[in-house]
Design a protein around this motif. Structure first.
Motif, PDB file in Angstrom:
ATOM      1  N   VAL A  15     -11.259  -3.543 -14.022  1.00  0.00           N
ATOM      2  CA  VAL A  15     -12.182  -3.736 -12.909  1.00  0.00           C
ATOM      3  C   VAL A  15     -11.738  -4.881 -12.002  1.00  0.00           C
ATOM      4  CG1 VAL A  15     -14.598  -4.192 -12.326  1.00  0.00           C
ATOM      5  CG2 VAL A  15     -14.052  -2.744 -14.275  1.00  0.00           C
ATOM      6  N   ASP A  16     -11.152  -5.932 -12.563  1.00  0.00           N
ATOM      7  CA  ASP A  16     -10.695  -7.044 -11.732  1.00  0.00           C
ATOM      8  C   ASP A  16      -9.535  -6.616 -10.847  1.00  0.00           C
ATOM      9  OD1 ASP A  16     -10.608  -9.704 -10.728  1.00  0.00           O
ATOM     10  OD2 ASP A  16      -9.041 -10.211 -12.165  1.00  0.00           O
ATOM     11  N   ALA A  17      -8.581  -5.895 -11.386  1.00  0.00           N
ATOM     12  CA  ALA A  17      -7.434  -5.436 -10.591  1.00  0.00           C
ATOM     13  C   ALA A  17      -7.886  -4.499  -9.477  1.00  0.00           C
ATOM     14  CB  ALA A  17      -6.408  -4.751 -11.493  1.00  0.00           C
ATOM     15  N   VAL A  18      -8.752  -3.554  -9.800  1.00  0.00           N
ATOM     16  CA  VAL A  18      -9.227  -2.601  -8.793  1.00  0.00           C
ATOM     17  C   VAL A  18     -10.117  -3.303  -7.765  1.00  0.00           C
ATOM     18  CG1 VAL A  18     -10.614  -0.520  -8.426  1.00  0.00           C
ATOM     19  CG2 VAL A  18      -8.969  -0.599 -10.295  1.00  0.00           C
ATOM     20  N   GLY A  19     -10.999  -4.188  -8.217  1.00  0.00           N
ATOM     21  CA  GLY A  19     -11.869  -4.918  -7.295  1.00  0.00           C
ATOM     22  C   GLY A  19     -11.084  -5.776  -6.321  1.00  0.00           C
ATOM     23  N   ALA A  20     -10.073  -6.488  -6.821  1.00  0.00           N
ATOM     24  CA  ALA A  20      -9.238  -7.321  -5.954  1.00  0.00           C
ATOM     25  C   ALA A  20      -8.461  -6.452  -4.967  1.00  0.00           C
ATOM     26  CB  ALA A  20      -8.285  -8.169  -6.795  1.00  0.00           C
ATOM     27  N   ALA A  21      -7.948  -5.324  -5.432  1.00  0.00           N
ATOM     28  CA  ALA A  21      -7.220  -4.407  -4.547  1.00  0.00           C
ATOM     29  C   ALA A  21      -8.148  -3.889  -3.443  1.00  0.00           C
ATOM     30  CB  ALA A  21      -6.635  -3.249  -5.356  1.00  0.00           C
ATOM     31  N   ILE A  22      -9.382  -3.613  -3.794  1.00  0.00           N
ATOM     32  CA  ILE A  22     -10.356  -3.139  -2.809  1.00  0.00           C
ATOM     33  C   ILE A  22     -10.652  -4.231  -1.781  1.00  0.00           C
ATOM     34  CG2 ILE A  22     -12.795  -2.499  -2.531  1.00  0.00           C
ATOM     35  CD1 ILE A  22     -12.417  -0.836  -5.172  1.00  0.00           C
ATOM     36  N   ASN A  32      -7.215  -3.061  11.265  1.00  0.00           N
ATOM     37  CA  ASN A  32      -6.759  -1.714  11.626  1.00  0.00           C
ATOM     38  C   ASN A  32      -5.361  -1.404  11.105  1.00  0.00           C
ATOM     39  OD1 ASN A  32      -9.132  -0.959  13.058  1.00  0.00           O
ATOM     40  ND2 ASN A  32      -8.456  -2.291  14.725  1.00  0.00           N
ATOM     41  N   THR A  33      -5.107  -1.852   9.888  1.00  0.00           N
ATOM     42  CA  THR A  33      -3.826  -1.615   9.245  1.00  0.00           C
ATOM     43  C   THR A  33      -3.972  -0.518   8.203  1.00  0.00           C
ATOM     44  OG1 THR A  33      -3.224  -3.930   9.570  1.00  0.00           O
ATOM     45  CG2 THR A  33      -1.991  -2.711   7.901  1.00  0.00           C
ATOM     46  N   LYS A  34      -3.041   0.407   8.201  1.00  0.00           N
ATOM     47  CA  LYS A  34      -3.033   1.488   7.213  1.00  0.00           C
ATOM     48  C   LYS A  34      -2.803   0.878   5.830  1.00  0.00           C
ATOM     49  CE  LYS A  34       0.467   4.257   7.198  1.00  0.00           C
ATOM     50  NZ  LYS A  34       1.474   5.265   7.509  1.00  0.00           N
ATOM     51  N   ALA A  35      -3.655   1.227   4.866  1.00  0.00           N
ATOM     52  CA  ALA A  35      -3.534   0.657   3.516  1.00  0.00           C
ATOM     53  C   ALA A  35      -3.911   1.690   2.466  1.00  0.00           C
ATOM     54  CB  ALA A  35      -4.432  -0.573   3.388  1.00  0.00           C
ATOM     55  N   HIS A  36      -3.270   1.564   1.313  1.00  0.00           N
ATOM     56  CA  HIS A  36      -3.550   2.432   0.168  1.00  0.00           C
ATOM     57  C   HIS A  36      -3.463   1.602  -1.107  1.00  0.00           C
ATOM     58  CE1 HIS A  36      -3.289   6.080   2.580  1.00  0.00           C
ATOM     59  NE2 HIS A  36      -2.232   5.520   3.162  1.00  0.00           N
ATOM     60  N   ILE A  37      -4.271   1.965  -2.077  1.00  0.00           N
ATOM     61  CA  ILE A  37      -4.265   1.307  -3.383  1.00  0.00           C
ATOM     62  C   ILE A  37      -3.532   2.217  -4.359  1.00  0.00           C
ATOM     63  CG2 ILE A  37      -5.686   0.446  -5.285  1.00  0.00           C
ATOM     64  CD1 ILE A  37      -7.881  -0.107  -3.122  1.00  0.00           C
ATOM     65  N   ILE A  50     -13.952   3.953  -8.339  1.00  0.00           N
ATOM     66  CA  ILE A  50     -13.094   4.792  -7.508  1.00  0.00           C
ATOM     67  C   ILE A  50     -13.897   5.928  -6.885  1.00  0.00           C
ATOM     68  CG2 ILE A  50     -11.159   6.437  -7.605  1.00  0.00           C
ATOM     69  CD1 ILE A  50      -9.810   4.374  -9.504  1.00  0.00           C
ATOM     70  N   ASP A  51     -14.768   6.547  -7.669  1.00  0.00           N
ATOM     71  CA  ASP A  51     -15.618   7.615  -7.139  1.00  0.00           C
ATOM     72  C   ASP A  51     -16.516   7.098  -6.020  1.00  0.00           C
ATOM     73  OD1 ASP A  51     -14.492   9.354  -8.974  1.00  0.00           O
ATOM     74  OD2 ASP A  51     -16.199   9.268 -10.370  1.00  0.00           O
ATOM     75  N   LYS A  52     -17.090   5.924  -6.216  1.00  0.00           N
ATOM     76  CA  LYS A  52     -17.973   5.328  -5.213  1.00  0.00           C
ATOM     77  C   LYS A  52     -17.196   4.991  -3.938  1.00  0.00           C
ATOM     78  CE  LYS A  52     -21.856   2.140  -5.300  1.00  0.00           C
ATOM     79  NZ  LYS A  52     -22.481   1.032  -6.038  1.00  0.00           N
ATOM     80  N   MET A  53     -15.995   4.466  -4.094  1.00  0.00           N
ATOM     81  CA  MET A  53     -15.163   4.139  -2.935  1.00  0.00           C
ATOM     82  C   MET A  53     -14.776   5.400  -2.158  1.00  0.00           C
ATOM     83  SD  MET A  53     -14.677   0.938  -2.364  1.00  0.00           S
ATOM     84  CE  MET A  53     -13.301   1.093  -1.247  1.00  0.00           C
ATOM     85  N   ASN A  54     -14.367   6.426  -2.868  1.00  0.00           N
ATOM     86  CA  ASN A  54     -13.986   7.671  -2.198  1.00  0.00           C
ATOM     87  C   ASN A  54     -15.176   8.299  -1.483  1.00  0.00           C
ATOM     88  OD1 ASN A  54     -11.229   7.705  -2.780  1.00  0.00           O
ATOM     89  ND2 ASN A  54     -11.542   8.661  -4.765  1.00  0.00           N
ATOM     90  N   MET A 156     -15.887  -5.879  -6.241  1.00  0.00           N
ATOM     91  CA  MET A 156     -15.400  -7.254  -6.396  1.00  0.00           C
ATOM     92  C   MET A 156     -16.319  -8.054  -7.315  1.00  0.00           C
ATOM     93  SD  MET A 156     -13.996  -8.091  -2.568  1.00  0.00           S
ATOM     94  CE  MET A 156     -13.498  -9.745  -3.028  1.00  0.00           C
ATOM     95  N   TYR A 157     -17.606  -7.888  -7.160  1.00  0.00           N
ATOM     96  CA  TYR A 157     -18.566  -8.580  -8.023  1.00  0.00           C
ATOM     97  C   TYR A 157     -18.375  -8.150  -9.481  1.00  0.00           C
ATOM     98  CZ  TYR A 157     -23.033 -10.352  -9.772  1.00  0.00           C
ATOM     99  OH  TYR A 157     -24.004 -11.014 -10.489  1.00  0.00           O
ATOM    100  N   SER A 158     -18.145  -6.867  -9.691  1.00  0.00           N
ATOM    101  CA  SER A 158     -17.913  -6.351 -11.047  1.00  0.00           C
ATOM    102  C   SER A 158     -16.674  -6.977 -11.669  1.00  0.00           C
ATOM    103  CB  SER A 158     -17.759  -4.830 -11.023  1.00  0.00           C
ATOM    104  OG  SER A 158     -18.953  -4.218 -10.592  1.00  0.00           O
ATOM    105  N   GLY A 159     -15.622  -7.146 -10.873  1.00  0.00           N
ATOM    106  CA  GLY A 159     -14.399  -7.774 -11.377  1.00  0.00           C
ATOM    107  C   GLY A 159     -14.648  -9.192 -11.850  1.00  0.00           C
ATOM    108  N   ILE A 160     -15.438  -9.946 -11.075  1.00  0.00           N
ATOM    109  CA  ILE A 160     -15.781 -11.313 -11.479  1.00  0.00           C
ATOM    110  C   ILE A 160     -16.647 -11.293 -12.736  1.00  0.00           C
ATOM    111  CG2 ILE A 160     -17.001 -13.426 -10.809  1.00  0.00           C
ATOM    112  CD1 ILE A 160     -16.195 -12.771  -7.871  1.00  0.00           C
ATOM    113  N   MET A 161     -17.617 -10.399 -12.768  1.00  0.00           N
ATOM    114  CA  MET A 161     -18.514 -10.304 -13.933  1.00  0.00           C
ATOM    115  C   MET A 161     -17.738  -9.998 -15.218  1.00  0.00           C
ATOM    116  SD  MET A 161     -21.868 -10.598 -13.224  1.00  0.00           S
ATOM    117  CE  MET A 161     -22.635  -9.615 -14.485  1.00  0.00           C
TER     118      MET A 161
END
Length: 178
Positions: A15-22, A32-37, A50-54, A156-161
């Motif tokens: 969760v920390d890795a994904v939250g930070a990437a988000i 306005n930069t093209k980005a992908h995780i 990931i489901d929530k983000m999509n 991000m909050y989840s990653g910290i938690m």
């Protein structure tokens, strides 16, 4: 300024890795930069994020890509941001470290052997509770008006938690500010 950003964490992203990437993804989108995780194997702990983000994405759900797909997206104007890991052999797609010339590293783990040594910017802060905390701090210093969506803030909050065990360990004033 690069116009293509790939963001990745470590293998079996938590969760920390994904939250930070988000969080880094949101910074890119603000400019306005093209980005992908980059994520290959999605664990059950990060699948809801990931489901929530999509579901909340304006870009048709193309936020997350595999390492193989990311390798095809690299060009001379690509930057790679590595979060929550500083060891080459632990990253989600090690080939990207050798294919991308501009690498930024953001991590809260101590450096050890096998460190990523070709980064143009290496911000390693072992006193941070999490990589999400570090990204939250960076967000405060951006002059542009960054509008974080609810799903992104939750991630991000989840990653910290998770990394602080519900704010019981590795916390400080900076953690609570983040």
């Amino acid at each position: 300024m690069k116009d293509n950003v790939l963001i990745m964490g470590h293998k079996m992203s938590d969760v920390d890795a994904v939250g930070a990437a988000i969080g880094v993804y949101r910074i890119c989108k603000t400019f306005n930069t093209k980005a992908h995780i980059v994520i290959n194997d999605i664990s059950t702990s990060v699948q809801p994020i990931i489901d929530k983000m999509n579901a909340s994405s304006d870009s048709g759900g193309d936020i997350f890509v595999t390492g193989d797909k990311a390798l095809t997206m690299v060009d001379g104007n690509t930057m790679l941001v590595v979060v929550d890991v500083n060891r080459q052999s632990y990253v989600e797609c090690e080939e990207l470290l050798h294919k991308v010339n501009t690498i930024v590293l953001l991590d809260h783990h101590r450096q050890g052997a096998d460190v990523i040594d070709n980064a143009v910017l290496s911000y390693i802060e072992p006193y941070s509770s999490s990589s999400c905390e570090m990204v939250a701090e960076i967000l405060q210093y951006i002059d542009a008006d960054v509008k974080i969506k609810q799903a992104e803030a939750d991630a991000m909050y989840s990653g910290i938690m998770i990394d602080t065990n519900n704010f019981l360990v590795k916390t400080g004033v900076r953690t609570f500010e983040a």
